[in-house]
Structure formats: structure tokens, C-alpha cells
Design an enzyme around this catalytic site. Structure first.
Site, PDB file in Angstrom:
ATOM      1  N   TRP A  60       0.888  -1.312  -0.073  1.00  0.00           N
ATOM      2  CA  TRP A  60       0.027   0.040  -0.039  1.00  0.00           C
ATOM      3  C   TRP A  60       0.748   1.453   0.170  1.00  0.00           C
ATOM      4  O   TRP A  60       1.898   1.339   0.716  1.00  0.00           O
ATOM      5  CB  TRP A  60      -0.859   0.115   1.275  1.00  0.00           C
ATOM      6  CG  TRP A  60      -1.547   1.166   1.515  1.00  0.00           C
ATOM      7  CD1 TRP A  60      -0.986   2.498   2.298  1.00  0.00           C
ATOM      8  CD2 TRP A  60      -2.795   1.747   1.224  1.00  0.00           C
ATOM      9  NE1 TRP A  60      -1.883   3.374   2.292  1.00  0.00           N
ATOM     10  CE2 TRP A  60      -2.884   2.768   1.945  1.00  0.00           C
ATOM     11  CE3 TRP A  60      -3.836   1.296   0.474  1.00  0.00           C
ATOM     12  CZ2 TRP A  60      -4.199   3.622   1.628  1.00  0.00           C
ATOM     13  CZ3 TRP A  60      -5.035   1.876   0.276  1.00  0.00           C
ATOM     14  CH2 TRP A  60      -5.313   3.248   0.895  1.00  0.00           C
ATOM     15  N   MET A  61       0.368   2.401  -0.741  1.00  0.00           N
ATOM     16  CA  MET A  61       1.002   3.605  -0.730  1.00  0.00           C
ATOM     17  C   MET A  61       0.131   4.733  -0.574  1.00  0.00           C
ATOM     18  O   MET A  61      -1.359   4.682  -1.107  1.00  0.00           O
ATOM     19  CB  MET A  61       1.602   3.719  -2.064  1.00  0.00           C
ATOM     20  CG  MET A  61       2.217   5.245  -2.212  1.00  0.00           C
ATOM     21  SD  MET A  61       2.965   5.438  -4.147  1.00  0.00           S
ATOM     22  CE  MET A  61       3.403   7.350  -4.199  1.00  0.00           C
ATOM     23  N   ASN A  62       0.311   5.766   0.320  1.00  0.00           N
ATOM     24  CA  ASN A  62      -0.590   6.843   0.430  1.00  0.00           C
ATOM     25  C   ASN A  62       0.531   8.058   0.302  1.00  0.00           C
ATOM     26  O   ASN A  62       1.241   8.249  -0.777  1.00  0.00           O
ATOM     27  CB  ASN A  62      -1.364   6.835   1.520  1.00  0.00           C
ATOM     28  CG  ASN A  62      -1.086   6.828   2.635  1.00  0.00           C
ATOM     29  OD1 ASN A  62      -0.790   5.437   3.073  1.00  0.00           O
ATOM     30  ND2 ASN A  62      -0.875   7.590   3.730  1.00  0.00           N
ATOM     31  N   ASP A  63       0.534   9.174   1.198  1.00  0.00           N
ATOM     32  CA  ASP A  63       0.771  10.263   1.156  1.00  0.00           C
ATOM     33  C   ASP A  63       2.253  10.371   0.652  1.00  0.00           C
ATOM     34  O   ASP A  63       3.095   9.579   1.116  1.00  0.00           O
ATOM     35  CB  ASP A  63       0.967  11.098   2.373  1.00  0.00           C
ATOM     36  CG  ASP A  63      -0.745  11.263   3.019  1.00  0.00           C
ATOM     37  OD1 ASP A  63      -1.440  10.779   2.406  1.00  0.00           O
ATOM     38  OD2 ASP A  63      -0.685  11.764   4.155  1.00  0.00           O
ATOM     39  N   TRP A  87      -4.077   0.226   4.281  1.00  0.00           N
ATOM     40  CA  TRP A  87      -3.363   1.166   5.333  1.00  0.00           C
ATOM     41  C   TRP A  87      -3.318   0.554   6.387  1.00  0.00           C
ATOM     42  O   TRP A  87      -4.463  -0.019   6.962  1.00  0.00           O
ATOM     43  CB  TRP A  87      -4.229   2.440   5.314  1.00  0.00           C
ATOM     44  CG  TRP A  87      -3.749   3.337   6.236  1.00  0.00           C
ATOM     45  CD1 TRP A  87      -2.677   4.495   5.761  1.00  0.00           C
ATOM     46  CD2 TRP A  87      -3.670   3.473   7.580  1.00  0.00           C
ATOM     47  NE1 TRP A  87      -2.118   5.223   7.048  1.00  0.00           N
ATOM     48  CE2 TRP A  87      -2.834   4.327   7.881  1.00  0.00           C
ATOM     49  CE3 TRP A  87      -4.262   2.624   8.687  1.00  0.00           C
ATOM     50  CZ2 TRP A  87      -2.630   4.882   9.288  1.00  0.00           C
ATOM     51  CZ3 TRP A  87      -3.846   3.283   9.902  1.00  0.00           C
ATOM     52  CH2 TRP A  87      -3.161   4.202  10.328  1.00  0.00           C
ATOM     53  N   SER A 121       2.721  10.930   7.848  1.00  0.00           N
ATOM     54  CA  SER A 121       3.211  11.743   6.971  1.00  0.00           C
ATOM     55  C   SER A 121       4.313  12.953   7.777  1.00  0.00           C
ATOM     56  O   SER A 121       3.988  13.457   8.907  1.00  0.00           O
ATOM     57  CB  SER A 121       1.800  12.658   6.232  1.00  0.00           C
ATOM     58  OG  SER A 121       1.384  11.459   5.620  1.00  0.00           O
ATOM     59  N   ARG A 180      -0.350  16.704  13.141  1.00  0.00           N
ATOM     60  CA  ARG A 180       0.525  15.853  12.401  1.00  0.00           C
ATOM     61  C   ARG A 180       0.826  16.586  11.029  1.00  0.00           C
ATOM     62  O   ARG A 180       0.675  17.861  10.906  1.00  0.00           O
ATOM     63  CB  ARG A 180      -0.354  14.717  11.978  1.00  0.00           C
ATOM     64  CG  ARG A 180      -1.586  14.895  11.201  1.00  0.00           C
ATOM     65  CD  ARG A 180      -2.349  13.367  10.993  1.00  0.00           C
ATOM     66  NE  ARG A 180      -3.306  13.494  10.526  1.00  0.00           N
ATOM     67  CZ  ARG A 180      -4.695  13.748  10.985  1.00  0.00           C
ATOM     68  NH1 ARG A 180      -4.678  13.569  12.179  1.00  0.00           N
ATOM     69  NH2 ARG A 180      -5.830  13.776  10.224  1.00  0.00           N
ATOM     70  N   ASP A 181       1.901  15.944  10.385  1.00  0.00           N
ATOM     71  CA  ASP A 181       2.125  16.246   8.964  1.00  0.00           C
ATOM     72  C   ASP A 181       3.086  17.293   8.663  1.00  0.00           C
ATOM     73  O   ASP A 181       2.679  18.217   8.182  1.00  0.00           O
ATOM     74  CB  ASP A 181       0.766  16.611   7.913  1.00  0.00           C
ATOM     75  CG  ASP A 181      -0.204  15.285   8.194  1.00  0.00           C
ATOM     76  OD1 ASP A 181       0.329  14.280   8.404  1.00  0.00           O
ATOM     77  OD2 ASP A 181      -1.368  15.756   8.050  1.00  0.00           O
TER      78      ASP A 181
END
Length: 806
Positions: A60-63, A87, A121, A180-181
Site C-alpha cells: 500500500w502507498m499513500n501520502d 493502510w 506523514s 500531524r504532517d
């Protein structure tokens, strides 16, 4: 981002994906297997696998996280679950590229169990001035930021191969939930680092902090906006290319505002956000969590974003192509533009062009009739003022029955492209359409319009037709270009480390990437050959037999492997130097499968010398005149074996102990930094040199995990020994089995090199630290009087260099 359980929509997406894609359970690793490369082999040819869009080999890949440029390589980090298709248990995946378009996936960068906290992230920078004081070698550190409800820092001094936790993973900035982030960048006018971090505490907002050193952060301001959700980015752009600098604040959904930033406070020109991409801008859509590259060598502002929803048999999610951002003035106001980077043009394998045509409903007027393409781009300009068609555009992946997979149309009356607003500019409409196997990206009027979409294109031969259509009249085509685009995969090495130039090519056998390096498997001989050629050379590598009868290193080889010299270890119990038709020399020695051997071949004219496991004396010293020059590579024979750390004229592992070194538990290899060991529990590599009274010195560096050090007066099996180590719990320790003899508390920073020196005379043992003249440990212990000399790792990955006895 809101892939957390509090978001009901996200839960629905996860449930849908789980139903469609049965994944493997997520998992966290250990320092003993870091960095991990848990991927099956792939040729990147699966249905819907983008051929010029980055996607993970598996999982799985996200941000997008921390995109940056460092020492001639672009680095892309991303949110990743390598152990399943949904995720779960976030890791930081990692890929590198020399040119922004050819990406090679690397081992895991940040891994649960090795790096503490939530590895969600975040951003990253290159600390060129070493403001954080984390630099340990010649290269500037890569520093990345992650975590939730607080920010943790990790850093790499080896070009992103491994990352150490700063201060044990302690948060350098504590924040209330939910926060976050973090995105970090250098603000030159104020000479400070700036961090922008998202929070919904008290409402959605971007919190702004500054720091002189990346470690100590001061709150400066808060920019509150209901629209601002997750993954903020803040960057400067010149207005209209050469005008005054303006700042752009964006969120994960691609909404943004333009304004001013003084290094502490962002002020928007208007509170109303715009959208930079017209695709489905959510974490279950087609465009989300874009981030701009840091430390760009040419000053461009380049962005990549996550394309959710794209799925295949073994992966979920991919990245958009990199785009260059701009800021332009239009009648309706200042707008952000997105346009593919110039490097994308290097992928074109063939091109056709047309100009000054009028296309009508008559198929004979269509310049694309009869043409086919699988992955490609269309670049077109239309004169709408001279056209009568109500709609015109392209049918993509068209079949003989007239059906197609997707239509990209411009509506003259509505002034929309693909359903999104786009007014003509000077009576013209420009389109640039990127068509990949599962991805569609549309750009209108030089990037004023950006539309990212996922399309499951049918790439079978009967479904690769193209059509330029016009309805209700004719359309005047000013120019049209069709560029077929080739695959970007397979241009780099994922796990094979070393200093040899590529490209690497196969000459027999099958070669795949595995955690320990490059795995070759062949019925007879198989060669994996670099682009490097040499005549006189000192060449070395690590080899490990799995099922193979033999494996080794190759010099002076022809491109097809029919001519070469090869030095190998043979399971029959020997080291052999050979060329086709002749075994030049052999050296009998026990050889075991599953154990890594270090081979070095020094070729000088007709002289060929083979060294085994760091011994100072060659085990083979022969002459042969058959070949004068050729390629460098590795070899496998009759089975499978793994090769790693292929290096020419390298420092290797420097030691004066003068005899072979043998592993006693653990995996031991020789990368550029010296001798590397990895083991959960205790692992030793012991030389055949024995000593009682001695002075032993060495440089020790813990890359991940607990402890590493120097071993002396050891038994052959490591059951008896003295070891002095550096321990990241914060001490120097002298110990033997069953007893910690003495400790000295001091800060031990992972990734930093420490010099240890041991002076042992009879029962007296003195330990000197970091070049100090006074021992930090001075004790007596008479348990062992003599034995072997070597090194030790404990629950760690560590490197050793300049291990000397005197």
C-alpha cells in the site's frame, strides 16, 4: 492524513479495499533486519501498473513524504505498508531517481520497531550547513520529520540508506491532539528553518514554528481556515515567472491560498481557497497529499501527489508525474499552475506531428486514424475561434467497434475541458494528455487546468486505437503531437550496493532484488554485469551461497559473459579462479551455504590475486594472459546465490590483523563504510589472529538498534570473550558472558562514529573512548588470558572500520 479510524469515509474505503484485495498482515521489523526490502520480484508489467507513474513494487502507498534532492539524486519518501494492500502499520517507503522520471524503489527508510512513534506523514530537508550538528561524514545529512501529536526527527548520513533516531526518538516538538504532517523548509531572508504543521485542535489550522537548528522549535503563529485539512505545504513562487515573490499555502486536498510570509506569519490575500487540481481531491479519490521537493538544484518548485484508488494485483496507490508549479495572473485573479516537468520528454520513444488541419465528423480528416499506442502523451492546440464544432477532443484506447475507455472532450459552449472550466486564451485551447495504463493526467492551457484521474485502460492490442473527433462541425487543429512513452522501470539497482556504473545487464540466469542484495539463479553459469569496464583493478564483493554450487566476482568480462575471469567460492570446499576452458587455480577451504564470504580480486597485467575474508595474503596468486580488459560483475553457477557491495578500488574494510575473519552468528558484509554486521542477539566476526596482551583500536558506528563493539580473547565459537561496546542506552560497557564487568555513562548517538581503544595486560583491562588519553574503564578480570580478536553487534546494525592491533 485522515486515514485514521475517526473518519467514517476512510473506514468505508478500507472496508471496500479489503473486500477487493486480500492483503497480508502488517508487520513491524527489528534493528537486526533493517533496512527491510520485503518485496517479491516484479517486471512492472501487471495490468494497470503505470509505466511512467511511480508505484510501490508491492503493498500500500499513500501520502508523498519528504521529496528532496541530495547529491545528484532525487529522493521520494511515501507512506507505505509493504506487508499488505491496505493502510496499516505505516512505514516510510523510499525511492530514488537521477532525473525525476526513472524511479528505483529502495529498502524501507523508516520502519516500525526500529524508529519509534507513529511514522505518519511528514517532510524532510537537506541540512547543508549542518545546523543541527548531526553530520558525521562528508555528505550533508538528510533530516526528516514525522509523528502524530508531536514531531520526531530522524536523520541519515549515508544518502538515505539508513536513518537514525534523534535523541532516541524523543519528540523535538510536543503538540496537542490532533496534530500531524510537519513540513519543514529553510527561510533564507530570516536565516531560520520553518515548520508548518496541521492541527484540528480548536479548528483546522496550520501552526508555524521556527528553529535555528532543526532541533529546538519556537511557536510563531497560527493560520486558521475551515478548508485546511492535513498535509500543509508552504512555498514561494515568483508571480508570472519574474515578478514579486508570493507564498502559497496548500492542504492535502490541493486547495490553496496565495499571500505573504515574513518568516513567522502567513497572511492570505483572500481567505477563499482555490483548487490546483480538478480531480477527485480526497483520500479515496484521484489526487491527494501533494508535496514540493526541497533543496532543488535549479530553483524549480516541483510537486508530486498521491493518486488514491489506483490498484493492481500486488499494489495499491501510485504517485502523479512530477509537475513544475507556477503562479500566474489571470483576469479572475492569481492562480497556481501545474505542468509536467521537462524531464518527461526524455521518455518519448517515438513521435508524430501534424499542423494546420481541420477535423470534422469525416474519419478521413482524423490524422490519428489507424494509429495505436499504449502509454503516450498527446499535445494539441486548437483554434476555437476558427472552429464550428460544439465538442471536440480525443477518444483514448479505442476499439474497432467504436467503443473506447475514456473520452477527453472540450465543450465550446460551456468552455470546459473534461468537465472542468477552461476558457480559451487568445481564442486557443491547449491540451496535454498523459495516458498510462491506470492513470490519466490532463493539463490545459499550459497548466492553468490540471485534472488527475484513474482509468483502468485496456492495453490489449485491439484496444489501443486513438481518435481525434469533432461534433457539430469542424475544429481547427493548429498543432498536434503524439509521443509514445516507454517504461521507466528497471533503470537502477534497488538493493545491490557499490560504486560500479550501470546499467547492469543479465548474461544468463535470473537476477532479482532481495533484502541482502542481488539474487541470481541459473542452471549453469549466470552473470550480472555492470557498465563499468577495467583492465587493472582491485575489485571486491560479498557473496552468499543459497542452493548454488558456486558464486563469485567477475572481471574483464565480455558483454555476453563468454569471456571473463571469475573468482568464486565453491560448495565443494574451495576458492577457484577460472576462465572459460580453464581452472587457473584453486584453494581448498571449507565453504558453507548461508554464510557470506568476502572476495577480492586484484588484477594487474597478467597477475591475478584472490583474497578471502580480509586476509592480508592472497589465497590464490596466479598469472594468465587471456583477457586484458572487460566488464565487472558477479556470477552464480548451478543454483541460487546472493551478491552485495560490488566495489572497485574501494577502501573496503581496513584492518592490520593480517588473517582471515570468520562470522560467528549474524550477517556480515562490507559496504562503503567498512565492515557491517547485523544481528538480533549477539553476533561476532572474529579474525584468526589471537592475542593475550594487546592494544586493540577500532571505529564503531551503530546504525540502528542497541550496541556494537570490539571483542578480544575470544574462543573460536564466541562462547568466551571480552567485549567493550558502545550502547545507545547511554554507556560504554566492558562485559563477558554472564557479567557486566564495568560501565561508563555517556551519550551514544546512533549514526555517529566512536573510536574505542582497549589496552589489556594480564588481568588489567583499560578502555579508552573517543581518543581520550585517560581510560574511562580501568578494571581487573582474569577469566580469559588469550583468544581471538574481532567485533561484536548486539540487537543492532553496525559498522566497523580501522580495526587495528598494536
Amino acid at each position: 492524513m485522515s486515514r485514521r479510524t475517526r473518519t467514517g469515509v476512510w473506514l468505508a474505503l478500507v472496508a471496500t479495499v479489503l473486500a477487493l484485495l486480500p492483503g497480508l498482515p502488517a508487520a513491524a521489523g527489528t534493528p537486526g533486519d533493517y533496512p527491510e526490502f520485503p518485496y517479491p520480484a516484479t517486471g512492472y508489467t501487471e495490468p494497470q501498473r503505470g509505466q511512467f507513474h511511480f508505484s510501490p513494487r508491492a503493498g500500500w502507498m499513500n501520502d508523498i513524504n519528504a521529496p528532496l534532492w541530495h547529491n545528484g539524486q532525487y529522493h521520494l519518501f511515501f507512506q507505505h505498508n509493504p506487508h499488505g494492500l491496505t493502510w496499516d502499520t505505516m512505514h516510510w517507503g523510499h525511492a530514488t531517481s537521477p532525473d525525476l522520471v526513472h524511479w528505483t524503489q529502495k529498502p524501507i527508510a523508516l520502519e516500525p520497531g526500529v524508529h519509534p512513534g507513529d511514522l505518519w506523514s511528514g517532510g524532510g530537508v537537506v541540512d547543508t550547513a549542518d545546523t543541527a550538528g548531526l553530520k558525521t561524514g562528508a555528505d550533508a545529512p538528510i533530516v526528516v520529520f514525522t509523528g502524530t501529536n508531536g514531531v520526531s526527527l530522524a536523520y541519515s548520513n549515508d544518502g538515505g540508506r539508513t536513518f537514525q533516531n534523534y535523541d532516541g526518538g524523543r519528540q523535538v516538538l510536543a503538540l496537542p491532539a490532533n496534530s500531524r504532517d510537519p513540513k519543514v523548509f529553510w527561510h533564507a531572508p530570516t536565516g531560520r528553518w520553518v515548520m508548518v504543521v496541521w492541527t484540528d485542535n480548536g479548528g483546522n489550522a496550520a501552526l508555524i514554528y521556527t528553529s535555528p537548528n532543526l532541533r529546538d522549535w519556537t511557536w510563531r503563529s497560527r493560520y486558521a481556515a475551515d478548508w485546511l485539512l492535513e498535509c500543509p505545504d508552504l512555498f514561494a513562487l515568483p508571480l508570472d515567472g519574474t515578478g514579486p515573490t508570493r507564498w502559497v499555502l496548500t492542504d492535502a486536498s490541493g486547495e490553496y491560498v496565495v499571500g505573504g510570509f515574513d518568516g513567522a506569519t502567513f497572511t492570505a490575500d483572500s481567505p477563499t481557497p482555490q483548487r490546483m487540481d480538478q480531480g477527485a481531491n480526497s483520500y479515496f479519490g484521484t489526487f491527494y497529499a501533494g508535496l514540493t521537493f526541497q533543496n532543488m538544484p535549479d530553483g524549480r518548485v516541483v510537486q508530486m501527489a498521491w493518486q488514491p484508488g489506483n490498484t493492481g494485483k500486488g499494489w495499491t496507490g501510485n504517485a502523479t508525474v512530477p509537475v513544475q508549479l507556477g503562479l500566474r495572473s489571470y483576469p479572475e485573479g492569481v492562480r497556481l499552475t501545474r505542468f509536467p516537468v521537462a524531464e518527461l520528454a526524455t521518455l518519448r520513444t517515438s513521435s508524430q506531428s501534424w499542423a494546420d488541419r481541420t477535423v470534422t465528423a469525416d474519419p478521413a480528416t482524423d490524422p490519428l486514424v489507424g494509429l495505436t499506442a499504449d502509454t503516450y502523451e498527446l499535445v494539441a492546440e486548437f483554434d476555437t475561434a476558427a472552429s464550428t464544432a460544439s465538442r471536440f477532443g480525443f477518444d483514448l484506447h479505442r476499439r474497432a467497434d467504436g467503443s473506447y475507455d475514456r473520452r477527453v472532450a472540450y465543450d465550446r459552449a460551456a468552455q470546459t475541458l473534461y468537465g472542468a472550466p477552461l476558457a480559451p486564451a487568445g481564442g486557443r485551447v491547449k491540451m496535454r494528455i498523459l495516458v498510462d495504463r491506470g492513470q490519466l493526467e490532463i493539463f490545459g492551457n499550459d497548466g492553468k487546468l490540471s485534472y488527475t484521474d484513474n482509468v483502468a485502460f485496456d492495453s490489449s492490442p485491439g484496444s489501443q486505437g486513438l481518435r481525434l473527433f469533432a461534433e457539430g462541425g469542424g475544429v481547427r487543429v493548429v498543432s498536434l503531437q503524439l509521443h509514445r512513452i516507454g517504461s521507466t522501470w528497471g533503470q537502477g539497482e534497488s538493493t545491490l550496493e557499490g560504486n560500479l556504473a550501470g546499467p547492469w545487464t543479465t548474461a544468463g540466469g535470473t537476477w532479482t532484488d532481495v533484502t541482502g542484495g542481488k539474487r541470481g539463479e541459473a542452471i549453469g553459469d549466470g552473470f550480472y554485469l555492470s557498465g563499468s569496464t577495467a583492465g587493472d583493478v582491485a575489485y571486491e564483493a560479498d557473496v552468499r551461497l543459497e542452493t548454488a554450487a558456486a558464486a563469485g566476482i567477475t572481471v574483464r568480462a565480455s558483454a555476453d559473459g563468454s569471456a571473463h575471469y571469475t573468482a568464486n567460492v565453491d560448495a565443494a570446499g574451495l576458492v577457484k579462479l577460472w576462465r572459460p576452458g580453464r581452472d587457473i587455480a584453486v584453494y581448498p577451504t571449507p565453504v558453507s551455504r548461508g554464510r557470506t564470504y568476502h572476495l577480492k580480486l586484484v588484477a594487474s597485467g597478467s597477475s591475478l590475486k584472490v583474497y578471502l575474508d580480509h586476509g592480508a595474503t592472497p589465497v590464490i596468486d596466479a598469472t594468465d594472459t587471456a583477457y586484458a580488459t572487460g566488464r565487472l560483475g558477479v556470477n552464480v553457477f548451478a543454483g541460487a546465490a546472493v551478491a552485495q557491495n560490488a566495489q572497485r578500488d574501494a577502501a573496503g574494510f581496513r584492518t592490520n590483523l593480517g588473517q582471515r575473519w570468520n562470522p560467528v552468528a549474524g550477517e556480515w558484509t562490507v559496504p562503503t563504510g567498512g565492515l557491517r554486521g547485523r544481528r538480533m542477539d549477539n553476533g561476532f566476526r572474529l579474525s584468526e589472529r589471537t592475542a593475550g596482551d594487546l592494544t586493540l583500536t577500532g571505529d564503531v558506528r551503530v546504525l540502528a538498534g542497541r550496541a556494537a563493539g570490539l571483542t578480544f580473547r575470544a574462543s573460536t565459537d564466541g562462547a568466551a570473550h571480552y567485549t567493550v561496546n558502545v550502547d545507545t542506552d547511554g554507556l560504554v560497557k566492558l562485559w563477558r558472558p554472564g557479567r557486566d564487568i564495568a560501565t561508563w555513562p555517556t551519550t551514544i548517538v546512533p549514526g555517529r562514529t566512536y573510536r574505542l581503544r582497549v589496552a589489556a595486560t594480564g588481568p588489567r583491562i583499560q578502555v579508552f573512548f573517543a581518543g581520550g588519553a585517560t581510560p574511562v574503564i580501568d578494571v581487573a578480570d582474569g577469566t580469559y588470558a588469550t583468544g581471538r580478536v574481532g567485533v561484536n553487534v548486539f540487537d543492532s546494525v553496525a559498522e566497523f572500520q580501522d580495526v587495528t592491533i598494536g
